[in-house]
Scaffold this active site. Structure first.
Site, PDB file in Angstrom:
ATOM      1  N   TYR A   1      -5.034   0.797  43.210  1.00 53.73           N
ATOM      2  CA  TYR A   1      -5.460   1.834  44.264  1.00 53.73           C
ATOM      3  C   TYR A   1      -5.258   0.929  45.514  1.00 53.73           C
ATOM      4  CZ  TYR A   1      -8.655   4.673  46.881  1.00 53.73           C
ATOM      5  OH  TYR A   1      -9.247   5.327  47.791  1.00 53.73           O
TER       6      TYR A   1
ATOM      7  N   GLY B   1      -4.636  18.124  48.818  1.00 56.32           N
ATOM      8  CA  GLY B   1      -5.827  17.525  47.667  1.00 56.32           C
ATOM      9  C   GLY B   1      -7.203  18.510  47.962  1.00 56.32           C
TER      10      GLY B   1
ATOM     11  N   SER C   1      -8.734   4.218  52.863  1.00 54.43           N
ATOM     12  CA  SER C   1      -9.869   3.928  52.436  1.00 54.43           C
ATOM     13  C   SER C   1     -10.197   2.477  52.927  1.00 54.43           C
ATOM     14  CB  SER C   1      -9.578   3.817  50.853  1.00 54.43           C
ATOM     15  OG  SER C   1     -10.868   2.939  50.240  1.00 54.43           O
TER      16      SER C   1
ATOM     17  N   SER D   1      -8.987  20.963  46.215  1.00 53.18           N
ATOM     18  CA  SER D   1      -9.840  21.761  45.377  1.00 53.18           C
ATOM     19  C   SER D   1     -10.995  21.115  44.952  1.00 53.18           C
ATOM     20  CB  SER D   1      -8.882  22.080  43.935  1.00 53.18           C
ATOM     21  OG  SER D   1      -9.050  20.634  43.105  1.00 53.18           O
TER      22      SER D   1
HETATM   23  N1  LIG Z   1     -14.894   9.127  47.736  1.00 51.09           N
HETATM   24  C1  LIG Z   1     -14.715   7.946  48.084  1.00 51.09           C
HETATM   25  O1  LIG Z   1     -15.583   7.075  47.619  1.00 51.09           O
HETATM   26  C2  LIG Z   1     -13.233   7.649  48.937  1.00 51.09           C
HETATM   27  C3  LIG Z   1     -13.359   6.378  49.560  1.00 51.09           C
HETATM   28  C4  LIG Z   1     -12.332   6.151  50.447  1.00 51.09           C
HETATM   29  C5  LIG Z   1     -11.249   6.886  50.342  1.00 51.09           C
HETATM   30  N2  LIG Z   1     -11.251   8.020  49.731  1.00 51.09           N
HETATM   31  C6  LIG Z   1     -10.027   8.949  49.574  1.00 51.09           C
HETATM   32  O2  LIG Z   1     -10.329  10.051  49.956  1.00 51.09           O
HETATM   33  C7  LIG Z   1      -9.547  11.103  49.635  1.00 51.09           C
HETATM   34  C8  LIG Z   1     -10.180  12.343  49.105  1.00 51.09           C
HETATM   35  O3  LIG Z   1     -10.846  11.954  47.681  1.00 51.09           O
HETATM   36  P1  LIG Z   1     -12.128  12.423  47.256  1.00 51.09           P
HETATM   37  O4  LIG Z   1     -13.037  11.548  47.559  1.00 51.09           O
HETATM   38  O5  LIG Z   1     -12.394  13.622  47.779  1.00 51.09           O
HETATM   39  O6  LIG Z   1     -12.125  12.508  45.935  1.00 51.09           O
HETATM   40  P2  LIG Z   1     -12.077  13.741  44.691  1.00 51.09           P
HETATM   41  O7  LIG Z   1     -13.268  14.602  45.067  1.00 51.09           O
HETATM   42  O8  LIG Z   1     -11.803  13.409  43.504  1.00 51.09           O
HETATM   43  O9  LIG Z   1     -10.716  14.704  45.252  1.00 51.09           O
HETATM   44  C9  LIG Z   1      -9.568  14.021  45.399  1.00 51.09           C
HETATM   45  C10 LIG Z   1      -8.518  15.273  45.702  1.00 51.09           C
HETATM   46  O10 LIG Z   1      -7.233  14.606  45.510  1.00 51.09           O
HETATM   47  C11 LIG Z   1      -6.358  15.493  44.876  1.00 51.09           C
HETATM   48  N3  LIG Z   1      -6.019  14.691  43.789  1.00 51.09           N
HETATM   49  C12 LIG Z   1      -6.345  13.939  42.948  1.00 51.09           C
HETATM   50  N4  LIG Z   1      -5.678  13.122  42.007  1.00 51.09           N
HETATM   51  C13 LIG Z   1      -4.229  13.823  42.484  1.00 51.09           C
HETATM   52  C14 LIG Z   1      -3.062  13.749  41.879  1.00 51.09           C
HETATM   53  N5  LIG Z   1      -2.538  12.992  40.901  1.00 51.09           N
HETATM   54  N6  LIG Z   1      -1.990  14.382  42.462  1.00 51.09           N
HETATM   55  C15 LIG Z   1      -2.132  15.235  43.348  1.00 51.09           C
HETATM   56  N7  LIG Z   1      -3.593  15.424  44.111  1.00 51.09           N
HETATM   57  C16 LIG Z   1      -4.445  14.640  43.578  1.00 51.09           C
HETATM   58  C17 LIG Z   1      -7.205  16.579  44.134  1.00 51.09           C
HETATM   59  O11 LIG Z   1      -6.395  17.752  44.517  1.00 51.09           O
HETATM   60  P3  LIG Z   1      -6.220  19.013  43.779  1.00 51.09           P
HETATM   61  O12 LIG Z   1      -6.839  18.826  42.286  1.00 51.09           O
HETATM   62  O13 LIG Z   1      -6.667  20.093  44.421  1.00 51.09           O
HETATM   63  O14 LIG Z   1      -4.623  19.045  43.409  1.00 51.09           O
HETATM   64  C18 LIG Z   1      -8.659  16.268  44.761  1.00 51.09           C
HETATM   65  O15 LIG Z   1      -8.935  17.691  45.376  1.00 51.09           O
HETATM   66  C19 LIG Z   1      -8.635  10.246  48.509  1.00 51.09           C
HETATM   67  O16 LIG Z   1      -7.243   9.863  49.252  1.00 51.09           O
HETATM   68  C20 LIG Z   1      -9.310   9.066  48.354  1.00 51.09           C
HETATM   69  O17 LIG Z   1      -8.354   7.963  47.949  1.00 51.09           O
HETATM   70  C21 LIG Z   1     -12.233   8.314  48.832  1.00 51.09           C
END
Ligand SMILES: NC(=O)c1ccc[n+]([C@@H]2O[C@H](COP(=O)([O-])OP(=O)(O)OC[C@H]3O[C@@H](n4cnc5c(N)ncnc54)[C@H](OP(=O)(O)O)[C@@H]3O)[C@@H](O)[C@H]2O)c1
Length: 285
Positions: A155, A15, A142, A17
């Protein structure tokens, strides 16, 4: 073997990008580490990396739900860099809808990314980790893997499953010298709540106005979340480099506060049920 101290470490991150994964890749490349960066779009990753030095980068376009594709990606990373030292299961997305609104396909897609994808990667890397008696797995969960809220059921189901899998894994592989951590961020200023990342139900049902309002409020949140993705990525690197983080590494004061409140609520719940709980044992003869 502890985290490599004599040369660059090799990381496999999913993940990459956007958001946290992208920031992690940038910081790892700046450190001079090798990065196998799994993404659905190498083009998007390439554009997002801007002027970053790519000499230690292997972009891998991979569908995480495909076991063979994941195994091939891991083999390509090992071919290019030698042994993998750290795996970060970061790919994931949020989904806001009531439990009864979630279709079978929506539920399966979430688990494809958050559970089956992770499991595919674990099956691909663990044999070499076991053999070398080294390696580190960091699963990005999370605060919603520890405590649940209305509208976040799908989720939370995925992240709670990831927590259970990871806790079992940590205990299973500790004896092989393999480290395992969960990272549990609170709200972090990535693309997570943007419409291109967040999942919404194809069908909605009557009576869930509170969830619709909560969804609108979350869609208005990007740019205001408390957590800094730059600091969060640095914290993930610290988890790997130090090798001393607790199994559950919370990130963000919001996450810490919610986790502590949840422990208190759980304790109260257990105590409320204590009288009945102890009535079901088979009496000793
Ligand atoms: N931001 C928050 O508030 C938060 C809080 C708690 C936990 N998290 C966790 O942190 C991690 C990273 O999230 P982020 O905050 O960086 O969000 P983000 O900016 O939306 O990035 C999510 C990444 O996950 C990958 N992804 C999304 N949907 C996908 C799918 N259907 N299949 C495969 N890959 C997918 C994408 O990779 P590609 O497009 O490169 O494939 C993207 O780079 C996640 O596991 C999320 O649940 C985030």
């Amino acid at each position: 073997m502890p985290y490599p101290t004599t040369g660059p470490a090799t990381w496999f991150v999913t993940g990459t990008s956007r958001g946290l994964g992208l920031e992690l890749v940038k910081q790892l490349l700046e450190r001079g580490d090798n990065v196998a960066a799994a993404t659905r779009s190498a083009e998007r990753l390439n554009a997002a990396l801007g002027s970053a030095d790519r000499s230690h980068l292997l972009p891998l376009e991979v569908n995480l739900a495909g076991e063979k594709a994941v195994a091939a990606a891991v083999a390509a990373a090992a071919d290019r860099f030698g042994a993998i030292d750290v795996v970060v299961n970061n790919a994931g997305y949020g989904f806001l809808g009531a439990i009864e609104e979630v279709t079978d396909a929506e539920a399966r897609q979430m688990f494809d990314v958050q559970i089956f994808g992770v499991w595919n990667l674990l099956r691909a890397v663990l044999p070499a980790f076991r053999q070398s008696r080294s390696g580190h797995i960091i699963n990005i969960s999370s605060i919603l893997g520890l405590t649940a809220f209305p509208g976040w059921g799908l989720y939370c189901a995925g992240k709670y499953a990831l927590e259970g899998l990871t806790e079992s894994l940590a205990a299973e592989v500790a004896g092989f010298g393999i480290k395992v951590n969960l990272v549990e961020p609170g709200y972090t200023r990535t693309d997570f709540l943007r419409i291109h990342s967040l999942g919404l139900p194809a069908n909605t049902a009557e009576g869930y106005e509170a969830i619709r309002e909560m969804t609108e409020a979350h869609l208005a949140m990007p740019g205001t979340q408390l957590g800094d993705p730059v600091k969060a990525a640095a914290a993930i690197i610290r988890v790997a480099v130090s090798g001393t983080a607790p199994l559950h590494q919370l990130l963000g004061s919001d996450s810490y506060g919610l986790a502590k409140s949840h422990i208190e609520a759980l304790t109260n719940d257990f105590e409320a049920g204590h009288e009945l709980a102890v009535t079901t044992d088979i009496a000793a003869k």
